[in-house]
Design an enzyme around this catalytic site. Structure first.
Site, PDB file in Angstrom:
ATOM      1  N   HIS A 483       0.848  -1.183  -0.019  1.00 20.09           N
ATOM      2  CA  HIS A 483      -0.049   0.023   0.051  1.00 20.09           C
ATOM      3  C   HIS A 483       0.849   1.213   0.007  1.00 20.09           C
ATOM      4  O   HIS A 483       0.391   2.548  -0.173  1.00 20.09           O
ATOM      5  CB  HIS A 483      -0.961   0.136   1.224  1.00 20.09           C
ATOM      6  CG  HIS A 483      -2.307   0.719   0.778  1.00 20.09           C
ATOM      7  ND1 HIS A 483      -2.498   1.399  -0.079  1.00 20.09           N
ATOM      8  CD2 HIS A 483      -3.307   0.872   1.828  1.00 20.09           C
ATOM      9  CE1 HIS A 483      -3.751   1.991  -0.244  1.00 20.09           C
ATOM     10  NE2 HIS A 483      -4.351   1.341   1.027  1.00 20.09           N
ATOM     11  N   ASP A 487      -2.050   2.256  -4.668  1.00 16.80           N
ATOM     12  CA  ASP A 487      -3.586   2.510  -3.847  1.00 16.80           C
ATOM     13  C   ASP A 487      -4.512   1.483  -4.103  1.00 16.80           C
ATOM     14  O   ASP A 487      -4.373   0.683  -5.090  1.00 16.80           O
ATOM     15  CB  ASP A 487      -3.963   3.884  -4.548  1.00 16.80           C
ATOM     16  CG  ASP A 487      -2.796   4.967  -4.125  1.00 16.80           C
ATOM     17  OD1 ASP A 487      -2.405   5.059  -3.307  1.00 16.80           O
ATOM     18  OD2 ASP A 487      -2.734   6.184  -4.915  1.00 16.80           O
TER      19      ASP A 487
END
Length: 512
Positions: A483, A487
């Protein structure tokens, strides 16, 4: 005259290392090729030998410092070099030279074979022959384990195994001698007895020399043991040839204290509680292999480093299965390989990676490295653990080329024949837990990659289609991603594109 000691090549994509331990201090006499220090990277531990005989001058990079490739570590003053260590290395080679007096044949050394790029040591896991056994040329003598692969060692000549220099469990470097073959001998109990006796007598001497003149412990470890009053015999060394490292001393010092704290405060949470005699007699302790230890370390490092998250979807496999059933015989006849599901997934992922390039990227310091290629890692289960051979430039390959490459690498992985180069440089990974019956899982990232796709079991389930309940062959897909760089939108988009390509394989042909 002084000679510079520099950081050696660290392997593909590895640009820096940390100085872990110096085994010599300024002013110490060193021999050519004698180990000076040890460097640690995110993948391997690298030993740095002395480029010349002489005296260690200045140490430029102290323990704990991070250095780049070709950085200056120290200097060697060549004047006044001591040849003593060199004699110690040559001593084992003198024994075979004395043997021809008893009409024995030519003595041939069995050396460690090439271990692959950036691999500097291995552990002798199994000897398939014993001293005195007759061997044929190219017959397998023993098996070595490295961090990644198992390496078979064939006999360089026909004859009798006269001496085993490195016993099972011994850690050897890339240029070490493993055994000695007496060429042309017929073997037999009487011939092998002295050699066996010699091997037995040498084994205790070798083990008892730990920390002595044959295997020198790390200076930092010796200093710490002296300060803490710790007996070297009570410390388990993790360095080369059982060499005691600084961290080994810290573990030995803290282990008893930690155990007593755990048992006293929270017995149920202790790593290993008391075991009654009946249970203990039915247990078996097996030392963790280097491959398993490396897998454990890398997977835990991945969890500690990446901000890992997993997103899920499901795919109707009817389109792929119908296309495969229609063309599998023709495909096999023309290309000489079976048409499996993996080539469809590789193609679908390559297609999706073009649209969501951050899943194919990696973080390097404060930069993001976007890759204009797809080197697809395909996780393969082997008897010794999970390995990930890499299909290079998979985005430029045909279905047939992908299937052939995966089949060949899978076979060689299970046989322990893969080289280090074939398992490095991957940019994305596919793991198929479905072959073992897994219905759903969350795969762990293969660092430094930013994405891994988990395939699962194909199972018929009731689905709603045009207002009607129909039975469809469905598969759950799981994408674990970092992450920090990917995204949620990008991860979901990637997985949807894979799903679309698999549910309508014609999109792959049209690049849609």
């Amino acid at each position: 005259m002084s000679t510079e000691v520099r950081v050696p090549t660290l392997g593909e994509s590895v640009t820096e290392a940390t100085v872990a331990t110096w085994f010599k201090k300024p002013g110490d006499t060193v021999a050519a090729d004698e180990m000076l220090c040890e460097l640690e990277t995110d993948k391997v531990t690298v030993e740095v030998p002395s480029p010349a005989a002489g005296t260690l001058g200045e140490i430029v990079a102290a323990e704990g410092e991070t250095v780049g490739v070709d950085a200056l570590l120290a200097t060697i003053e060549e004047a006044g070099a001591s040849p003593a260590p060199k004699k110690k290395e040559d001593k084992p080679a003198e024994k075979p030279a004395q043997q021809p007096q008893s009409n024995e044949g030519k003595m041939t050394d069995v050396m460690v074979p090439s271990l692959g790029e950036s691999v500097t040591e291995a552990t002798v896991s199994t000897w398939f022959k014993k001293v005195g056994d007759k061997v044929a040329a190219d017959e397998m003598l023993c098996e070595l384990e490295t961090d990644k692969v198992s390496v078979e060692v064939p006999s360089p000549a026909a004859g009798v195994l006269k001496e085993i220099v490195a016993e099972e469990g011994t850690t050897v470097d890339a240029s070490a001698k493993l055994a000695v073959i007496a060429e042309g001998e017929s073997g037999g109990a009487s011939d092998s007895a002295p050699a066996k006796e010699e091997a037995k007598s040498e084994a205790p001497a070798e083990s008892s020399s730990k920390g002595g003149k044959d295997v020198e412990d790390a200076p930092s470890a010796k200093k710490l043991m002296a300060e803490k009053g710790i007996d070297p015999a009570s410390v388990q060394g993790s360095g080369k040839d059982g060499r005691i490292m600084k961290e080994d001393v810290a573990k030995a010092e803290n282990a008893p204290k930690q155990a007593s704290v755990n048992v006293a405060s929270t017995p149920s949470q202790a790593p290993r509680g008391p075991v009654n005699a009946d249970d203990a007699s039915r247990e078996e302790r097996v030392k963790m292999t280097r491959l398993r230890a490396t897998i454990a370390k890398r997977l835990k490092d991945s969890q500690n480093t990446a901000a890992m998250l997993t997103t899920y979807n499901e795919v109707d496999m009817s389109g792929v299965m119908n296309l495969r059933n229609e063309y599998k015989d023709l495909f096999n006849k023309k290309h000489g390989v079976k048409l499996g599901f993996m080539s469809f997934f590789v193609k679908a992922c390559c297609h999706a990676l073009k649209e969501v390039p951050e899943v194919n990227a990696e973080i390097d310091g404060n930069e993001v490295v976007y890759k204009n290629y797809v080197h697809m890692g395909v996780a393969v289960g082997t008897p010794n653990g999970l390995v990930v051979p890499v299909v290079r430039d998979a985005d430029q390959m045909s279905f047939a080329s992908i299937e052939k490459t995966i089949a060949e690498m899978g076979t060689r992985a299970r046989d322990g024949k893969l080289s280090m180069a074939e398992m490095q440089g991957g940019s994305f990974t596919i793991s198929n837990g479905g072959v073992y019956g897994s219905l759903m899982s969350s795969p762990i990232l293969n660092p430094p990659q930013s994405g891994i796709l988990g395939m699962h079991k194909i199972q018929e389930r009731p689905m709603v289609e045009n207002g009607q309940i129909v039975i469809k062959p469905m598969m759950y897909l799981a994408l674990s991603y970092d992450h920090r760089i990917v995204d949620g939108k990008g991860a979901v988009t990637f997985l949807v594109r894979v799903k679309e390509a698999l549910e309508d394989p014609r999109r792959l042909l049209m690049d849609l």
